[in-house]
Scaffold this motif. Structure first.
Motif, PDB file in Angstrom:
ATOM      1  N   THR A  36       0.834  -1.205   0.000  1.00 49.29           N
ATOM      2  CA  THR A  36       0.000   0.000   0.000  1.00 49.29           C
ATOM      3  C   THR A  36       0.865   1.250   0.000  1.00 49.29           C
ATOM      4  N   ALA A  37       1.894   1.260   0.869  1.00 50.18           N
ATOM      5  CA  ALA A  37       2.791   2.417   0.950  1.00 50.18           C
ATOM      6  C   ALA A  37       3.544   2.616  -0.363  1.00 50.18           C
ATOM      7  N   SER A  38       4.016   1.526  -0.939  1.00 52.69           N
ATOM      8  CA  SER A  38       4.786   1.595  -2.177  1.00 52.69           C
ATOM      9  C   SER A  38       3.936   2.123  -3.335  1.00 52.69           C
ATOM     10  N   ARG A  39       2.718   1.624  -3.450  1.00 52.37           N
ATOM     11  CA  ARG A  39       1.836   2.059  -4.533  1.00 52.37           C
ATOM     12  C   ARG A  39       1.458   3.529  -4.382  1.00 52.37           C
ATOM     13  N   PHE A  40       1.182   3.941  -3.139  1.00 54.16           N
ATOM     14  CA  PHE A  40       0.847   5.338  -2.866  1.00 54.16           C
ATOM     15  C   PHE A  40       2.020   6.233  -3.266  1.00 54.16           C
ATOM     16  N   ALA A  41       3.221   5.840  -2.852  1.00 53.17           N
ATOM     17  CA  ALA A  41       4.409   6.638  -3.156  1.00 53.17           C
ATOM     18  C   ALA A  41       4.599   6.788  -4.661  1.00 53.17           C
ATOM     19  N   LYS A  42       4.346   5.722  -5.402  1.00 53.20           N
ATOM     20  CA  LYS A  42       4.478   5.765  -6.854  1.00 53.20           C
ATOM     21  C   LYS A  42       3.411   6.657  -7.484  1.00 53.20           C
ATOM     22  N   ASP A  43       2.168   6.493  -7.032  1.00 53.51           N
ATOM     23  CA  ASP A  43       1.055   7.240  -7.623  1.00 53.51           C
ATOM     24  C   ASP A  43       1.158   8.739  -7.375  1.00 53.51           C
ATOM     25  N   TYR A  44       1.717   9.144  -6.223  1.00 57.61           N
ATOM     26  CA  TYR A  44       1.750  10.565  -5.861  1.00 57.61           C
ATOM     27  C   TYR A  44       3.168  11.139  -5.836  1.00 57.61           C
ATOM     28  N   ASP A  45       4.116  10.380  -6.370  1.00 57.13           N
ATOM     29  CA  ASP A  45       5.507  10.844  -6.464  1.00 57.13           C
ATOM     30  C   ASP A  45       6.036  11.264  -5.094  1.00 57.13           C
ATOM     31  N   VAL A  46       5.836  10.379  -4.117  1.00 60.72           N
ATOM     32  CA  VAL A  46       6.293  10.618  -2.741  1.00 60.72           C
ATOM     33  C   VAL A  46       7.657   9.958  -2.571  1.00 60.72           C
ATOM     34  N   PRO A  47       8.686  10.700  -2.199  1.00 58.85           N
ATOM     35  CA  PRO A  47      10.048  10.127  -2.163  1.00 58.85           C
ATOM     36  C   PRO A  47      10.299   9.090  -1.074  1.00 58.85           C
ATOM     37  N   HIS A  48       9.570   9.142   0.022  1.00 57.34           N
ATOM     38  CA  HIS A  48       9.851   8.220   1.127  1.00 57.34           C
ATOM     39  C   HIS A  48       8.575   7.498   1.564  1.00 57.34           C
ATOM     40  N   PHE A  49       8.646   6.175   1.697  1.00 58.63           N
ATOM     41  CA  PHE A  49       7.513   5.421   2.231  1.00 58.63           C
ATOM     42  C   PHE A  49       8.021   4.425   3.262  1.00 58.63           C
ATOM     43  N   SER A  50       7.135   4.069   4.197  1.00 58.16           N
ATOM     44  CA  SER A  50       7.552   3.223   5.314  1.00 58.16           C
ATOM     45  C   SER A  50       6.358   2.485   5.897  1.00 58.16           C
ATOM     46  N   THR A  51       6.650   1.390   6.592  1.00 59.36           N
ATOM     47  CA  THR A  51       5.638   0.686   7.374  1.00 59.36           C
ATOM     48  C   THR A  51       5.887   0.888   8.871  1.00 59.36           C
ATOM     49  N   ASN A  52       6.748   1.843   9.190  1.00 57.09           N
ATOM     50  CA  ASN A  52       7.060   2.167  10.591  1.00 57.09           C
ATOM     51  C   ASN A  52       6.486   3.554  10.891  1.00 57.09           C
ATOM     52  N   MET A  53       5.468   3.609  11.742  1.00 52.13           N
ATOM     53  CA  MET A  53       4.775   4.873  11.980  1.00 52.13           C
ATOM     54  C   MET A  53       5.676   5.914  12.623  1.00 52.13           C
ATOM     55  N   GLU A  54       6.404   5.546  13.675  1.00 52.80           N
ATOM     56  CA  GLU A  54       7.239   6.531  14.360  1.00 52.80           C
ATOM     57  C   GLU A  54       8.359   7.028  13.454  1.00 52.80           C
ATOM     58  N   GLU A  55       8.916   6.140  12.668  1.00 55.37           N
ATOM     59  CA  GLU A  55       9.962   6.542  11.726  1.00 55.37           C
ATOM     60  C   GLU A  55       9.429   7.587  10.742  1.00 55.37           C
ATOM     61  N   SER A  56       8.194   7.415  10.320  1.00 55.88           N
ATOM     62  CA  SER A  56       7.587   8.347   9.370  1.00 55.88           C
ATOM     63  C   SER A  56       7.331   9.710  10.014  1.00 55.88           C
ATOM     64  N   VAL A  57       6.817   9.691  11.253  1.00 53.88           N
ATOM     65  CA  VAL A  57       6.546  10.942  11.968  1.00 53.88           C
ATOM     66  C   VAL A  57       7.839  11.698  12.240  1.00 53.88           C
ATOM     67  N   ALA A  58       8.878  10.958  12.645  1.00 56.51           N
ATOM     68  CA  ALA A  58      10.149  11.579  13.027  1.00 56.51           C
ATOM     69  C   ALA A  58      11.030  11.938  11.839  1.00 56.51           C
ATOM     70  N   HIS A  59      10.651  11.549  10.645  1.00 58.25           N
ATOM     71  CA  HIS A  59      11.471  11.775   9.452  1.00 58.25           C
ATOM     72  C   HIS A  59      11.816  13.265   9.319  1.00 58.25           C
ATOM     73  N   PRO A  60      13.064  13.576   8.966  1.00 59.35           N
ATOM     74  CA  PRO A  60      13.481  14.995   8.877  1.00 59.35           C
ATOM     75  C   PRO A  60      12.695  15.808   7.852  1.00 59.35           C
ATOM     76  N   GLU A  61      12.067  15.167   6.866  1.00 58.52           N
ATOM     77  CA  GLU A  61      11.267  15.907   5.880  1.00 58.52           C
ATOM     78  C   GLU A  61       9.801  16.033   6.291  1.00 58.52           C
ATOM     79  N   THR A  62       9.473  15.524   7.473  1.00 61.95           N
ATOM     80  CA  THR A  62       8.109  15.654   7.985  1.00 61.95           C
ATOM     81  C   THR A  62       7.993  16.919   8.825  1.00 61.95           C
ATOM     82  N   GLU A  63       7.214  17.883   8.354  1.00 62.76           N
ATOM     83  CA  GLU A  63       6.921  19.089   9.128  1.00 62.76           C
ATOM     84  C   GLU A  63       5.521  19.025   9.720  1.00 62.76           C
TER      85      GLU A  63
END
Length: 397
Positions: A36-63
């Motif tokens: 699901t994450a991979s397909r979403f990233a491809k469809d919307y040109d999102v550079p980073h995808f993950s199955t780890n929620m905290e990693e996604s929230v803490a990501h340096p590109e997450t404002e």
């Protein structure tokens, strides 16, 4: 920004975000399943995808974090945003109950973290125009605000699981209707009690699939919600507002002036959200993200973050809605008016129902007047001294 959830609502959000302010881009997406994450990233040109929620929230590109997850994951996601000091926008309903919603609200406030409640139907163009008219006093004092959302049922399995979702149609759809009525009546006017009927009429589930409720406000106004997962024919979104000086009718979806007939031939297969057919008379929607309020909603949220103000719909609003819903569920069981429990109330207190007595002259109270077919004007009044109701006629001569 980061979107938590790569499903139906997450895709609506991404389409809206990438379609409005040029500088707003989804850079991180989290989903529970990698495909699901991979397909979403491809469809919307999102550079980073993950199955780890905290990693996604803490990501340096997450404002800013946008929560588009099942209801049972909202609190976990919000607390991660608090931990990592990231502004958070959460889809509706805020919590499965008022207790969850209040914990999230207080956690954000105490940490100084921006919390926006993504209540899209309070941002539709028709709603915003209507609300402007109401606030300008164009239909007088609001007496009754009714909101209806009905469709054939939600799109994912977790909605149908009472433990994960927290409830059925009342929680899923009633949250919209209750907040719409609150806006029209006044969000600083306290909801005091609820009477609700709910039943499971069609679906083999533990939660309700159909409900009707009345919400009484401290100033005497009434909010009404009608919600159903059993309605056939698409998604029906309608509001009615009645005031002492006028009335507003809103049809936000299903019948909006765009109608089309098709035999079903051709490549098109998506008409509009919850549409049940691709043949016959169809009701497409010109710009779904805009007409459902997503564009105005995110504009308000991001402007509020940049301006250091509260958005039109805050976490506190989500908490009040959850408290009304809690009372509705209790009333559906007891068959009684049940109080809305709001230990954290920030609006007006001690309001009373305004007087119904309007003076016609020194001796009479005014009831109504009407122009008759012959041009005469009939005035119905009540005598102050005796209480007798009489007619006065002004002749058209």
């Amino acid at each position: 920004m980061c979107i938590l959830g790569g499903g139906f609502i997450g895709r609506f959000y991404a389409s809206s975000l990438h379609g409005q302010r040029g500088r707003d881009r989804v850079t991180v997406v989290y989903a529970r399943r990698e495909e699901t994450a991979s397909r979403f990233a491809k469809d919307y040109d999102v550079p980073h995808f993950s199955t780890n929620m905290e990693e996604s929230v803490a990501h340096p590109e997450t404002e800013v974090v946008v929560i588009a997850l099942p209801n049972n994951l909202h609190e976990e996601a919000v607390m991660l945003c608090v931990k990592h000091k990231k502004a958070v926008l959460c889809t509706k309903p805020l919590g499965r109950n008022a207790e969850e919603a209040l914990r999230m609200t207080k956690a954000c406030e105490e940490a100084g973290v921006f919390g926006g409640y993504l209540e899209d139907l309070c941002y539709t163009p028709k709603f915003l125009k209507s609300l402007t008219s109401v606030k300008a006093g164009q239909i007088g004092r609001i007496l009754w605000a009714k909101s209806r959302e009905t469709h054939p049922g939600p799109h994912s399995d977790w909605f149908w699981d009472k433990n994960m979702a927290g409830g059925g149609a009342i929680l899923d759809l009633g949250c919209h209707c209750i907040e719409i009525a609150r806006n029209f009546i006044g969000k600083d006017v306290k909801p005091v009690e609820v009477m609700c009927w709910a039943d499971t009429q069609v679906k083999p589930i533990d939660a309700e699939d159909h409900a009707i409720g009345l919400v009484k406000y401290e100033n005497g106004a009434i909010g009404q919600f009608e919600v159903s997962w059993t309605f056939r024919g698409g998604m029906d979104l309608r509001d009615e507002v009645m005031g002492t000086e006028g009335t507003i009718w809103i049809n936000s979806f299903l019948r909006t002036g765009f109608e089309m007939f098709s035999t079903g031939k051709g490549d098109g297969n998506y008409i509009a959200e919850k549409a049940e057919s691709t043949s016959g008379w169809l009701f497409p929607v010109g710009d779904e993200t805009h007409e459902l309020g997503y564009t105005n909603m995110f504009t308000d949220m991001f402007n509020a973050i940049e301006e250091g103000r509260s958005p039109q719909e805050s976490f506190y609003d989500g908490y009040v809605v959850n408290a009304v819903i809690d009372a509705a569920y209790k009333s559906a069981k007891t068959k009684l008016w049940e109080p809305v429990v709001l230990p954290e109330w920030r609006g007006q207190t001690g309001l009373t129902k305004p007087s119904v007595f309007e003076e016609y002259d020194a001796d009479h109270w005014f009831i109504k007047d009407e122009i008759l077919p012959n041009g005469d004007i009939k005035v119905i009044v009540k005598k102050k001294e005796s209480g007798e109701i009489v007619e006065l006629v002004k002749l058209n001569v």
